[in-house]
Scaffold this motif. Sequence first.
Motif, PDB file in Angstrom:
ATOM      1  N   ILE A  55       0.732  -1.176   0.096  1.00 35.47           N
ATOM      2  CA  ILE A  55      -0.080   0.062   0.037  1.00 35.47           C
ATOM      3  C   ILE A  55       0.881   1.334   0.165  1.00 35.47           C
ATOM      4  O   ILE A  55       0.653   2.129  -0.837  1.00 35.47           O
ATOM      5  CB  ILE A  55      -0.953   0.028   1.284  1.00 35.47           C
ATOM      6  CG1 ILE A  55      -1.760  -1.191   1.148  1.00 35.47           C
ATOM      7  CG2 ILE A  55      -1.806   1.502   1.384  1.00 35.47           C
ATOM      8  CD1 ILE A  55      -2.706  -1.561   2.373  1.00 35.47           C
ATOM      9  N   LEU A  56       2.003   1.132   0.685  1.00 36.34           N
ATOM     10  CA  LEU A  56       2.791   2.395   0.865  1.00 36.34           C
ATOM     11  C   LEU A  56       3.531   2.662  -0.485  1.00 36.34           C
ATOM     12  O   LEU A  56       3.991   3.828  -0.817  1.00 36.34           O
ATOM     13  CB  LEU A  56       3.797   2.056   1.994  1.00 36.34           C
ATOM     14  CG  LEU A  56       3.290   2.363   3.346  1.00 36.34           C
ATOM     15  CD1 LEU A  56       4.342   1.905   4.510  1.00 36.34           C
ATOM     16  CD2 LEU A  56       2.423   3.700   3.747  1.00 36.34           C
ATOM     17  N   LYS A  57       3.754   1.315  -0.998  1.00 36.04           N
ATOM     18  CA  LYS A  57       4.555   1.737  -2.510  1.00 36.04           C
ATOM     19  C   LYS A  57       3.544   2.223  -3.461  1.00 36.04           C
ATOM     20  O   LYS A  57       4.088   3.209  -4.257  1.00 36.04           O
ATOM     21  CB  LYS A  57       4.902   0.180  -2.854  1.00 36.04           C
ATOM     22  CG  LYS A  57       5.719   0.266  -4.160  1.00 36.04           C
ATOM     23  CD  LYS A  57       6.267  -1.141  -4.681  1.00 36.04           C
ATOM     24  CE  LYS A  57       7.272  -1.269  -5.884  1.00 36.04           C
ATOM     25  NZ  LYS A  57       7.484  -2.454  -6.168  1.00 36.04           N
ATOM     26  N   LEU A  58       2.444   1.836  -3.363  1.00 39.52           N
ATOM     27  CA  LEU A  58       1.438   2.734  -4.113  1.00 39.52           C
ATOM     28  C   LEU A  58       1.475   4.275  -4.084  1.00 39.52           C
ATOM     29  O   LEU A  58       1.311   5.087  -4.986  1.00 39.52           O
ATOM     30  CB  LEU A  58       0.163   2.038  -4.275  1.00 39.52           C
ATOM     31  CG  LEU A  58      -0.022   0.711  -4.614  1.00 39.52           C
ATOM     32  CD1 LEU A  58      -1.243   0.206  -4.211  1.00 39.52           C
ATOM     33  CD2 LEU A  58       0.288   0.574  -6.097  1.00 39.52           C
ATOM     34  N   ALA A  59       1.711   4.641  -2.784  1.00 39.63           N
ATOM     35  CA  ALA A  59       1.688   6.077  -2.467  1.00 39.63           C
ATOM     36  C   ALA A  59       3.264   6.614  -2.446  1.00 39.63           C
ATOM     37  O   ALA A  59       3.277   7.784  -2.306  1.00 39.63           O
ATOM     38  CB  ALA A  59       1.246   6.195  -1.021  1.00 39.63           C
ATOM     39  N   GLY A  60       4.126   5.943  -3.190  1.00 40.29           N
ATOM     40  CA  GLY A  60       5.453   6.344  -3.343  1.00 40.29           C
ATOM     41  C   GLY A  60       6.387   6.381  -2.136  1.00 40.29           C
ATOM     42  O   GLY A  60       7.354   6.969  -2.152  1.00 40.29           O
ATOM     43  N   ILE A  61       5.849   5.476  -1.220  1.00 38.63           N
ATOM     44  CA  ILE A  61       6.766   5.432   0.109  1.00 38.63           C
ATOM     45  C   ILE A  61       7.313   4.095   0.244  1.00 38.63           C
ATOM     46  O   ILE A  61       6.736   3.016  -0.052  1.00 38.63           O
ATOM     47  CB  ILE A  61       5.824   5.644   1.247  1.00 38.63           C
ATOM     48  CG1 ILE A  61       5.106   7.006   1.421  1.00 38.63           C
ATOM     49  CG2 ILE A  61       6.551   5.601   2.843  1.00 38.63           C
ATOM     50  CD1 ILE A  61       3.950   7.187   2.292  1.00 38.63           C
ATOM     51  N   ASN A  62       8.683   4.169   0.328  1.00 36.94           N
ATOM     52  CA  ASN A  62       9.436   2.764   0.594  1.00 36.94           C
ATOM     53  C   ASN A  62       9.290   2.153   1.973  1.00 36.94           C
ATOM     54  O   ASN A  62       9.108   2.972   2.960  1.00 36.94           O
ATOM     55  CB  ASN A  62      10.978   3.189   0.200  1.00 36.94           C
ATOM     56  CG  ASN A  62      11.210   3.428  -1.041  1.00 36.94           C
ATOM     57  OD1 ASN A  62      10.586   3.012  -2.032  1.00 36.94           O
ATOM     58  ND2 ASN A  62      12.219   4.306  -1.309  1.00 36.94           N
ATOM     59  N   PHE A  63       9.254   1.156   1.983  1.00 42.36           N
ATOM     60  CA  PHE A  63       9.042   0.176   3.174  1.00 42.36           C
ATOM     61  C   PHE A  63       9.724  -1.027   3.119  1.00 42.36           C
ATOM     62  O   PHE A  63       9.985  -1.578   2.122  1.00 42.36           O
ATOM     63  CB  PHE A  63       7.430  -0.220   3.382  1.00 42.36           C
ATOM     64  CG  PHE A  63       7.107  -0.445   4.555  1.00 42.36           C
ATOM     65  CD1 PHE A  63       7.310   0.151   5.977  1.00 42.36           C
ATOM     66  CD2 PHE A  63       6.735  -1.916   4.865  1.00 42.36           C
ATOM     67  CE1 PHE A  63       6.595  -0.265   7.153  1.00 42.36           C
ATOM     68  CE2 PHE A  63       6.503  -2.513   6.059  1.00 42.36           C
ATOM     69  CZ  PHE A  63       6.545  -1.628   7.231  1.00 42.36           C
ATOM     70  N   PRO A  64      10.331  -1.476   4.315  1.00 41.34           N
ATOM     71  CA  PRO A  64      11.353  -2.674   4.116  1.00 41.34           C
ATOM     72  C   PRO A  64      10.837  -3.859   3.773  1.00 41.34           C
ATOM     73  O   PRO A  64      11.492  -4.795   3.267  1.00 41.34           O
ATOM     74  CB  PRO A  64      12.060  -2.452   5.476  1.00 41.34           C
ATOM     75  CG  PRO A  64      11.007  -1.788   6.427  1.00 41.34           C
ATOM     76  CD  PRO A  64      10.473  -0.925   5.493  1.00 41.34           C
TER      77      PRO A  64
END
Length: 319
Positions: free
Chosen positions: A264-273
């Motif tokens: 979900i965060l990737k879709l928002a352009g946010i990197n997550f481990p």
Amino acid sequence: MERLIITGGSGFIGSNLVEYYSGRKTEVINLDFKAPTNKSHKKFWKQVDINDYLELEKCITGFKPTYILHFAARTDLNGKSLENYSSNTLGTKNIIDISKKLKSLKRVICTSSMLVCKPGYQPKSSTDYAPSTIYGESKVKMEEIIRTENPKFEWAIIRPTSIWGPGFGVPYRNFFDMVINKRYFHIGEKACTKTYGYIGNVVEQVDAILKTPIDKIQGQVFYVGDYEPTNIRDWANEIGDELGIKIRTVPYTIVKLAGYTGDILKLAGINFPMTSFRLKNMTTDNIMDLSNTKQLLPELSFSRKEGIKHTLKWLRENQ
């Protein structure tokens, strides 16, 4: 004296090959767009982009090599189209076309990738492909270029497995760093088993392929890596033991939830481990067939535990 060109000799595997051959009776040059990180290798380096045919031809024909180890490539998974991986396709065609003109040349070893097949897929032949990334597709195209050209000189293809050791970068440098910094954890009981390869063993395998008589290598594909598959839980525990660290276990369901969050965060352009893609990769077995490589080099010099000690020493010295 043999004369060896290593394309991509500033990279991880390439730089280890430069180190290996520079200590033997071999004249070596590294053709790479990037400068080597090892300052002692600067004397072997010639800056060239393998997509630049004229400059590449000038460097290769001027050196008159007896062997070429072609490792130059774009290897990340971030490209959006095959055109982004022209080093893997056009660059390889340039190497082949120039090599056809060399009277001194004996053999060319071209480097592909195990990602010509998606993780977990067992190819039925050397031309059974199932890539799941654009990078993997570019390496399929690379192999097809070599076979289509059908050069008259001796050639073979190698597919590195998951290689680690001194000089490495992502992703396995991150793996070691996470264990060292006590941020790594086991994913429940879902530990995967894969074919990994310690760099010292891989260098010796490449040398064996380079030196073996033509009837045993011509036109073949060789995976390179350790002959015994590695369970990542065992590997992490061995690193932890060497450091005096006990690695904790986190339930799989929690990590799976983290993967969905990462998606979900990737879709928002946010990197997550963690993402679902990464979790699947971390829990999918991927064991490659190295039997033909083992026929050329039956015994490897380094055990996994020895490789861990050498790697931790290198990390301490290169913080």
